[in-house]
Design an enzyme around this catalytic site. Structure first.
Site, mmCIF file in Angstrom:
data_model
loop_
_atom_site.group_PDB
_atom_site.id
_atom_site.type_symbol
_atom_site.label_atom_id
_atom_site.label_comp_id
_atom_site.label_asym_id
_atom_site.label_seq_id
_atom_site.Cartn_x
_atom_site.Cartn_y
_atom_site.Cartn_z
ATOM 1 N N GLU A 158 0.831 -1.211 0.000
ATOM 2 C CA GLU A 158 0.000 0.000 0.000
ATOM 3 C C GLU A 158 0.857 1.249 0.000
ATOM 4 O O GLU A 158 0.509 2.257 -0.638
ATOM 5 C CB GLU A 158 -0.929 -0.015 1.223
ATOM 6 C CG GLU A 158 -1.947 1.117 1.265
ATOM 7 C CD GLU A 158 -1.463 2.370 1.994
ATOM 8 O OE1 GLU A 158 -2.217 3.361 2.037
ATOM 9 O OE2 GLU A 158 -0.328 2.359 2.517
ATOM 10 N N GLU A 159 1.976 1.192 0.726
ATOM 11 C CA GLU A 159 2.808 2.388 0.876
ATOM 12 C C GLU A 159 3.432 2.830 -0.449
ATOM 13 O O GLU A 159 3.872 3.966 -0.579
ATOM 14 C CB GLU A 159 3.904 2.144 1.912
ATOM 15 C CG GLU A 159 3.401 1.846 3.324
ATOM 16 C CD GLU A 159 2.682 3.014 3.982
ATOM 17 O OE1 GLU A 159 2.469 4.046 3.321
ATOM 18 O OE2 GLU A 159 2.331 2.894 5.165
ATOM 19 N N ASP A 198 -6.963 1.404 7.974
ATOM 20 C CA ASP A 198 -5.535 1.529 7.708
ATOM 21 C C ASP A 198 -4.830 1.698 9.049
ATOM 22 O O ASP A 198 -4.444 0.729 9.695
ATOM 23 C CB ASP A 198 -5.296 2.717 6.779
ATOM 24 C CG ASP A 198 -3.870 2.802 6.259
ATOM 25 O OD1 ASP A 198 -2.937 2.420 6.985
ATOM 26 O OD2 ASP A 198 -3.676 3.271 5.119
#
Length: 693
Positions: A386-387, A415
């Site tokens: 995701e980052e 998140d």
């Protein structure tokens, strides 16, 4: 308070909790035997909801978090692969149907970097570019993923937040300079670098001055434009799939052309305090939080020497899933997701959410062993990378787009489960009412005797629900590409150790959530939302809320648009949508009164639910946003200028296009975008009514 870690895969409940659970199960058994046909929602469902809430355990969540944060786990690395295996083993140990899906994607890593101040006497000072690390640590050095490599020896210029208005206020030529930017102003990293590049800067250094205690932290992040694997835009990057070359124009456009780097507030102070030239504008000066005296914005007699060397390479990422099959509608899916990868230890981001996901699995397994079978299928999703731009979730959404279009009921995202105090939530508007109902059932973690809802309502913002047009977590591909109704839940507005080496278990236990009760609250809300969406015979969607929101957007838009622009088509379509929402609300009440079951009633409910599910997809447009075609949603999506309105992104973007076109062309383009949104709302109205035009 020291919380003793428990066994991670089993939890011994307290005597009180055990007694409550036995009592609840006894009631369930009694009603199941004597009244097998009467246990529809709300009786049977609320019984299991009560059991779900009573099985919470803050010490268990704490133990999960401690294990998850023992090592940094950056996407594409061995430690992150081990974390994926830990999550998978946890799911399987609970007898949940589990699997993982792998993708080969383009990631970015640092090789070397340096920054120094060069003085007029020939001496120089080397500045640190990452936090001090423990011996043997596999912590990645601070960097911006997807930044190009480069070396720049140039003057430094402070440009505040790096917004267009900041460059105008500065009034200086920054061509060839290294610009220093502080985080804020509503701009993401990529946009900051993009605007610096547009103004001729040679490099960008970004820092965060929002806290006093953690001023030596370096905020990592990515600077890629858009989301998903850059070499497989629009399709899942599975084995054997097409991949574009790094030289392809579509790929190259995703990356900045000038290097950038995060710096700490202390490093920024050292640079900014040496500047000369023009004075810092008054409107900037009043908000600076520097420890040093910063008086000027332009270069003094000193120069900066900045070098960054990085590499882009293919790496394997892994999404992990647990599936709880629905008993009556197994082809309808409620998805709950959290990303697993972290820049560093990731106690807040994202492991507080991962710990909550693991606890959800444990608590759902208790329900299953107690006789619960969800009406619809529940899928627990642990996303990777995701980052780097929501890559894991985006690849999965692209791979499963057709099934999501017809089978996804909703996506529930967590998140950073806990960043600090205060409840925050974002959603697509049809889920607003459900969120308020659920938060009334969960205890507030910071105040005795009240619910989350009561504390939330008493806050300065009231029961404010944010919208999901931003691109900062895994809900983005679900809402903005697939048109799936979605929610994003978290505690705490922000936190000072974001993406730094200090985002550790110790920080969470000391500052973020010492008693882990906020984690319990988020897990309770997350889990109850899913239980309602999975078990309610009629989906708890409220389109009157959506209609009200659209009318509000129309009113705000009318205040900023040129009077030559006609909003009549938009107004008419919104009014028609509101009318359909009222009709559906009436149908809903009639169906809820029909508690009997039977093939005809079940078919009516099924057809009605399908209409409720499909409405969000009506807001999608196949052509997408201009210049950002991957983003299909015309109500919620990322505008080019975050300083403007945060809805109807296509309309907003058309008002800020290049001034090189004529006024007539500009007005025509704005009117066209209004018509596109009008047609999208008309499609949503047709879906809501279930009628062909």
């Amino acid at each position: 308070m020291t919380i003793k870690p428990l066994n991670l895969l089993t939890t011994k409940l307290s005597p009180l909790t055990t007694m409550v659970s036995i009592l609840i199960l006894t009631i369930v058994a009694f009603y199941s035997f004597h009244f097998p046909h009467s246990l529809k929602h709300p009786n049977k469902s609320t019984t299991f909801q009560s059991l779900f809430l009573s099985s919470s355990s803050n010490s268990t969540i704490s133990s999960y978090l401690r294990t998850l944060t023992m090592h940094p786990h950056l996407a594409g690395t061995k430690p992150n692969s081990n974390t994926a295996l830990f999550v998978l083993n946890h799911f399987t140990s609970l007898n949940l149907e589990s699997h993982k899906t792998s993708y080969n994607v383009l990631l970015s890593y640092p090789l070397n970097s340096s920054l120094s101040i060069h003085l007029t006497n020939g001496s120089f000072i080397n500045l640190p570019l990452t936090e001090p690390s423990e011996p043997g640590s596999d912590m990645v050095h601070a960097y911006h993923a997807y930044s190009p490599s480069g070396s720049v020896y140039a003057k430094a210029v402070f440009v505040n937040y790096g917004r267009d208005t900041d460059y105008r206020t500065l009034g200086l030529d920054v061509k060839g300079c290294i610009v220093i930017v502080r985080k804020g102003g509503g701009l993401g990293r990529n946009t900051v670098v993009e605007k610096a590049e547009k103004n001729g800067a040679a490099a960008v250094l970004i820092y965060n001055d929002e806290n006093d205690t953690w001023r030596n932290g370096f905020e990592r992040g990515n600077v890629m434009k858009g989301v998903g694997d850059p070499v497989s835009p629009g399709w899942g990057s599975v084995d054997g799939s097409e991949r574009l070359s790094l030289e392809d124009n579509e790929v190259m456009e995703r990356f900045p052309k000038i290097p950038s780097m995060p710096i700490s507030a202390n490093v920024a102070d050292a640079i900014l305090s040496s500047l000369g030239g023009n004075l810092v504008p008054l409107e900037w000066r009043n908000t600076l939080k520097s420890k040093a005296v910063i008086s000027h914005v332009a270069s003094g007699p000193t120069m900066l020497n900045f070098t960054y060397l990085g590499e882009k390479k293919m790496a394997t990422i892994q999404n992990v899933f647990a599936v709880i099959k629905g008993s009556e509608e197994p082809d309808r899916h409620v998805l709950l997701g959290n990303h697993r990868d972290a820049w560093t230890y990731g106690a807040v981001d994202p492991s507080s959410g991962t710990a909550a996901l693991l606890d959800l699995a444990r608590r759902y397994s208790i329900l299953l062993s107690s006789g619960w079978k969800p009406r619809r299928t529940i899928v627990l999703c642990s996303w990777d990378a995701e980052e780097f731009g929501m890559i894991g979730s985006t690849e999965w959404v692209e791979q499963n787009l057709i099934n999501l279009a017809s089978k996804a009921v909703a996506y529930l995202n967590v998140d950073c489960a806990v960043q600090g105090p205060g409840f925050f939530v974002g959603s697509t508007p049809q889920l607003d009412s459900l969120i308020r109902e659920v938060t009334k059932k969960v205890k507030d973690p910071d105040s005795k005797g009240v619910s989350v809802y009561e504390t939330w309502a008493a806050s300065d913002a009231g029961n404010n629900i944010q919208r999901l047009g931003r691109v900062d977590s895994d809900f983005a591909p679900f809402v903005q590409h697939a048109g799936v109704p979605s929610v994003d839940v978290y505690y705490g507005k922000d936190f000072p150790v974001y993406h730094t080496a200090f985002d550790s278990y110790n920080w969470m236990a000391e500052y973020g959530d010492p008693f882990f009760q906020r984690h319990v609250a988020v897990t309770g809300i997350w889990g109850l939302l899913a239980l309602r969406l999975a078990d309610d015979s009629i989906l708890p969607f409220d389109y009157l809320s959506y209609a009200n929101e659209l009318q509000l957007y129309r009113d705000k838009l009318s205040n900023v648009l040129d009077q030559k622009i006609s909003l009549l088509p938009l107004t008419t379509s919104i009014n028609e949508f509101a009318s359909a929402a009222k009709e559906v609300d009436g149908e809903l009440k009639e169906l809820r009164l029909a508690e009997t079951s039977g093939q005809l009633v079940d078919m009516k409910r099924r057809a009605f639910n399908d209409r409720l599910m499909l409405v969000e997809k009506g807001f999608l447009d196949g052509d997408g946003l201009k210049g950002k075609q991957w983003f299909k949603h015309l109500v919620f999506g990322p505008p080019n200028d975050a300083e403007k309105l945060d809805f109807f992104p296509g309309i907003v973007d058309s008002t800020t296009r290049s001034s090189s076109i004529s006024e007539k062309e500009r007005l025509t383009e704005i009117q066209h975008e209004i018509w596109r949104v009008t047609r999208a709302i008309q499609r949503a109205t047709s879906a809501l009514r279930g009628e062909f035009a």
